[in-house]
Design a protein around this motif. Structure first.
Motif, PDB file in Angstrom:
ATOM      1  N   PRO A 178       5.392  11.397  -4.315  1.00  0.00           N
ATOM      2  CA  PRO A 178       6.351  10.410  -5.183  1.00  0.00           C
ATOM      3  C   PRO A 178       6.269   9.209  -4.668  1.00  0.00           C
ATOM      4  O   PRO A 178       6.599   8.334  -5.265  1.00  0.00           O
ATOM      5  CB  PRO A 178       7.675  11.232  -4.951  1.00  0.00           C
ATOM      6  CG  PRO A 178       7.663  12.259  -3.868  1.00  0.00           C
ATOM      7  CD  PRO A 178       5.996  12.745  -3.835  1.00  0.00           C
ATOM      8  N   ARG A 179       6.162   8.985  -3.304  1.00  0.00           N
ATOM      9  CA  ARG A 179       6.280   7.540  -2.761  1.00  0.00           C
ATOM     10  C   ARG A 179       5.261   6.963  -2.403  1.00  0.00           C
ATOM     11  O   ARG A 179       5.031   5.897  -1.792  1.00  0.00           O
ATOM     12  CB  ARG A 179       7.366   7.732  -1.453  1.00  0.00           C
ATOM     13  CG  ARG A 179       8.735   8.380  -1.721  1.00  0.00           C
ATOM     14  CD  ARG A 179       9.530   8.657  -0.433  1.00  0.00           C
ATOM     15  NE  ARG A 179      10.881   8.881  -0.517  1.00  0.00           N
ATOM     16  CZ  ARG A 179      11.364   9.866  -0.983  1.00  0.00           C
ATOM     17  NH1 ARG A 179      10.525  10.956  -1.279  1.00  0.00           N
ATOM     18  NH2 ARG A 179      12.413  10.461  -1.418  1.00  0.00           N
ATOM     19  N   THR A 180       3.972   7.428  -2.664  1.00  0.00           N
ATOM     20  CA  THR A 180       2.680   6.965  -2.380  1.00  0.00           C
ATOM     21  C   THR A 180       2.153   6.047  -3.389  1.00  0.00           C
ATOM     22  O   THR A 180       2.357   6.183  -4.502  1.00  0.00           O
ATOM     23  CB  THR A 180       1.788   8.054  -2.069  1.00  0.00           C
ATOM     24  OG1 THR A 180       2.555   8.787  -1.191  1.00  0.00           O
ATOM     25  CG2 THR A 180       0.347   7.449  -1.674  1.00  0.00           C
ATOM     26  N   ILE A 181       1.497   4.924  -3.110  1.00  0.00           N
ATOM     27  CA  ILE A 181       0.618   4.103  -3.790  1.00  0.00           C
ATOM     28  C   ILE A 181      -0.268   4.901  -4.345  1.00  0.00           C
ATOM     29  O   ILE A 181      -1.197   5.665  -3.720  1.00  0.00           O
ATOM     30  CB  ILE A 181       0.205   3.030  -3.202  1.00  0.00           C
ATOM     31  CG1 ILE A 181       1.067   2.104  -2.825  1.00  0.00           C
ATOM     32  CG2 ILE A 181      -0.926   2.102  -4.327  1.00  0.00           C
ATOM     33  CD1 ILE A 181       0.614   0.666  -2.002  1.00  0.00           C
ATOM     34  N   LEU A 182      -0.578   5.152  -5.933  1.00  0.00           N
ATOM     35  CA  LEU A 182      -1.393   5.770  -6.451  1.00  0.00           C
ATOM     36  C   LEU A 182      -2.267   5.023  -7.472  1.00  0.00           C
ATOM     37  O   LEU A 182      -1.718   4.404  -8.341  1.00  0.00           O
ATOM     38  CB  LEU A 182      -0.755   7.202  -7.413  1.00  0.00           C
ATOM     39  CG  LEU A 182      -1.570   8.128  -8.079  1.00  0.00           C
ATOM     40  CD1 LEU A 182      -2.379   9.007  -7.243  1.00  0.00           C
ATOM     41  CD2 LEU A 182      -0.611   9.147  -8.890  1.00  0.00           C
ATOM     42  N   ARG A 183      -3.481   4.846  -7.032  1.00  0.00           N
ATOM     43  CA  ARG A 183      -4.401   3.913  -7.541  1.00  0.00           C
ATOM     44  C   ARG A 183      -5.325   4.544  -8.443  1.00  0.00           C
ATOM     45  O   ARG A 183      -6.224   5.303  -8.204  1.00  0.00           O
ATOM     46  CB  ARG A 183      -5.128   3.143  -6.399  1.00  0.00           C
ATOM     47  CG  ARG A 183      -5.985   1.968  -6.692  1.00  0.00           C
ATOM     48  CD  ARG A 183      -6.499   1.229  -5.629  1.00  0.00           C
ATOM     49  NE  ARG A 183      -5.576   0.691  -4.713  1.00  0.00           N
ATOM     50  CZ  ARG A 183      -4.751  -0.436  -4.876  1.00  0.00           C
ATOM     51  NH1 ARG A 183      -5.199  -1.069  -5.776  1.00  0.00           N
ATOM     52  NH2 ARG A 183      -4.023  -0.931  -3.736  1.00  0.00           N
ATOM     53  N   TYR A 184      -5.613   3.870  -9.754  1.00  0.00           N
ATOM     54  CA  TYR A 184      -6.780   4.062 -10.437  1.00  0.00           C
ATOM     55  C   TYR A 184      -7.954   3.732  -9.778  1.00  0.00           C
ATOM     56  O   TYR A 184      -8.173   2.496  -9.180  1.00  0.00           O
ATOM     57  CB  TYR A 184      -6.829   3.031 -11.672  1.00  0.00           C
ATOM     58  CG  TYR A 184      -6.115   3.897 -13.110  1.00  0.00           C
ATOM     59  CD1 TYR A 184      -6.286   5.219 -13.414  1.00  0.00           C
ATOM     60  CD2 TYR A 184      -5.399   3.197 -13.847  1.00  0.00           C
ATOM     61  CE1 TYR A 184      -5.770   5.674 -14.595  1.00  0.00           C
ATOM     62  CE2 TYR A 184      -5.002   3.345 -15.012  1.00  0.00           C
ATOM     63  CZ  TYR A 184      -5.038   4.845 -15.443  1.00  0.00           C
ATOM     64  OH  TYR A 184      -4.681   5.504 -16.634  1.00  0.00           O
ATOM     65  N   ALA A 185      -8.954   4.553  -9.436  1.00  0.00           N
ATOM     66  CA  ALA A 185     -10.229   4.254  -8.931  1.00  0.00           C
ATOM     67  C   ALA A 185     -11.423   4.521  -9.964  1.00  0.00           C
ATOM     68  O   ALA A 185     -11.204   4.209 -11.128  1.00  0.00           O
ATOM     69  CB  ALA A 185     -10.219   4.824  -7.612  1.00  0.00           C
ATOM     70  N   GLY A 186     -12.389   4.832  -9.477  1.00  0.00           N
ATOM     71  CA  GLY A 186     -13.769   5.050 -10.166  1.00  0.00           C
ATOM     72  C   GLY A 186     -13.459   6.172 -11.346  1.00  0.00           C
ATOM     73  O   GLY A 186     -12.837   7.011 -11.335  1.00  0.00           O
TER      74      GLY A 186
END
Length: 337
Positions: free
Chosen positions: A273-281
């Motif tokens: 819940p507190r993590t940066i969740l990044r769109y990647a490949g």
């Protein structure tokens, strides 16, 4: 109890545990979330978006990446066209320092605050560490952007050297759940990756650690990966979707279904819940333009703009226009320090 009623109850449990109490969703409930029926998918994405806003705010972190050393990697990661063991067409190429600086300047011009230098290696040798030292200094002298790195598995001495260079974030993905990892890589172990991640965390550098989904793993193994990442507690999790590369062992796997990809985004947000969740490949192939929007409204709060290491991404202007349309401000550089 009907299936839909049962799935509604898992969303209620997820809301209580994650949104109300701020606790990561446990493995069994993550499996249930990944089985959410299509008719409840909008509700699941809405819940994940609420979690993202509550614990991370509305800002989106934008990052660009560049490959310092491309191709010729000795490892056999079955998804990767940079492996020297496969017949995929990527061949070994090195960038020089002026090219690195130019790429960093172009990345900063998009509004990105993060520039990640990537090398296709098992781990860095002295030549690579020297080029990193020179490259990081040249970038910092030329442009106001944070520098991250992804150079494979590290020794403690190399971790310390990267800290001294001013690298603030290190990327080293788990790639797959422990139980599925031997089906993905045979030339090194899951534990070797885990050990590098724990050294990075202990050093004070931010840890960027994610994985790749759509490689033939089960739903249970997808939930296992999310749970193992939650145990590791990285600062950032890049979520990649398999883009099958010709000549690799996974080259014939069908791209992941878009709805399953969205369920996975939401599940990872509820696990982290507190993590940066990044769109990647792989997001453009798997989700397209509409799905990219849905993911940003379903838990994602960071994007890589431009091209990936060996595949094409969306035009950065498209992503920036979409963020503006969704009224999601780009995180300022000083907010990432």
């Amino acid at each position: 109890m009907t299936s839909t009623t049962s799935q509604t109850s898992i969303l209620d449990r997820a809301r209580e545990r994650v949104l109300v109490h701020g606790e990561p969703l446990a493995y069994d409930d993550l499996v249930a979330v990944l089985r959410t029926p299509d008719e409840l998918l909008p509700d699941l994405l809405a819940l994940a978006h609420e979690v993202r806003l509550k614990f991370n705010g509305e800002e989106v972190e934008v990052e660009g990446i560049v490959s310092l050393k491309t191709g010729g990697c000795p490892e056999d990661c079955h998804f990767c066209s940079q492996s020297g063991q496969f017949t995929s067409p990527v061949r070994s190429v090195w960038l020089n320092i002026p090219e690195l600086v130019k790429a960093a300047e172009q990345t900063a011009a998009t509004g990105a605050t993060e520039f990640c230098i990537v090398a296709a290696v098992r781990g860095p040798d002295e030549r690579l560490m020297t080029q990193m030292r020179d490259g990081v200094k040249a970038i910092k002298d030329a442009v106001d952007i944070q520098v991250a790195a992804s150079l494979g598995m590290l020794s403690q001495e190399q971790v310390d050297q990267l800290v001294d260079m001013g690298v603030h974030r290190y990327n080293h993905n788990l790639e797959a759940a422990r139980s599925y990892f031997p089906q993905v890589v045979t030339t090194h172990s899951y534990d070797e990756r885990w050990d590098t991640c724990t050294m990075v965390k202990a050093s004070g550098m931010e840890l960027c650690c994610g994985g790749l989904v759509g490689m033939g793993e089960t739903i249970e193994q997808r939930a296992e990966l999310a749970s193992q990442l939650a145990e590791l507690e990285p600062h950032e999790v890049p979520l990649n979707f398999l883009n099958p590369r010709p000549g690799t062992p996974f080259g014939d796997i069908e791209p992941m279904d878009a709805k399953d990809a969205l369920r996975t985004i939401a599940a990872f947000r509820l696990a982290l819940p507190r993590t940066i969740l990044r769109y990647a490949g792989g997001r453009q192939l798997t989700l397209g333009d509409l799905g990219t929007r849905d993911g940003l409204l379903g838990g994602i709060n960071a994007v890589i703009v431009g091209n990936y290491l060996t595949t094409l991404g969306r035009d950065p202007k498209q992503d920036l226009r979409l963020l503006e349309e969704l009224q999601m401000p780009i995180k300022a550089l000083n907010a990432s320090l």
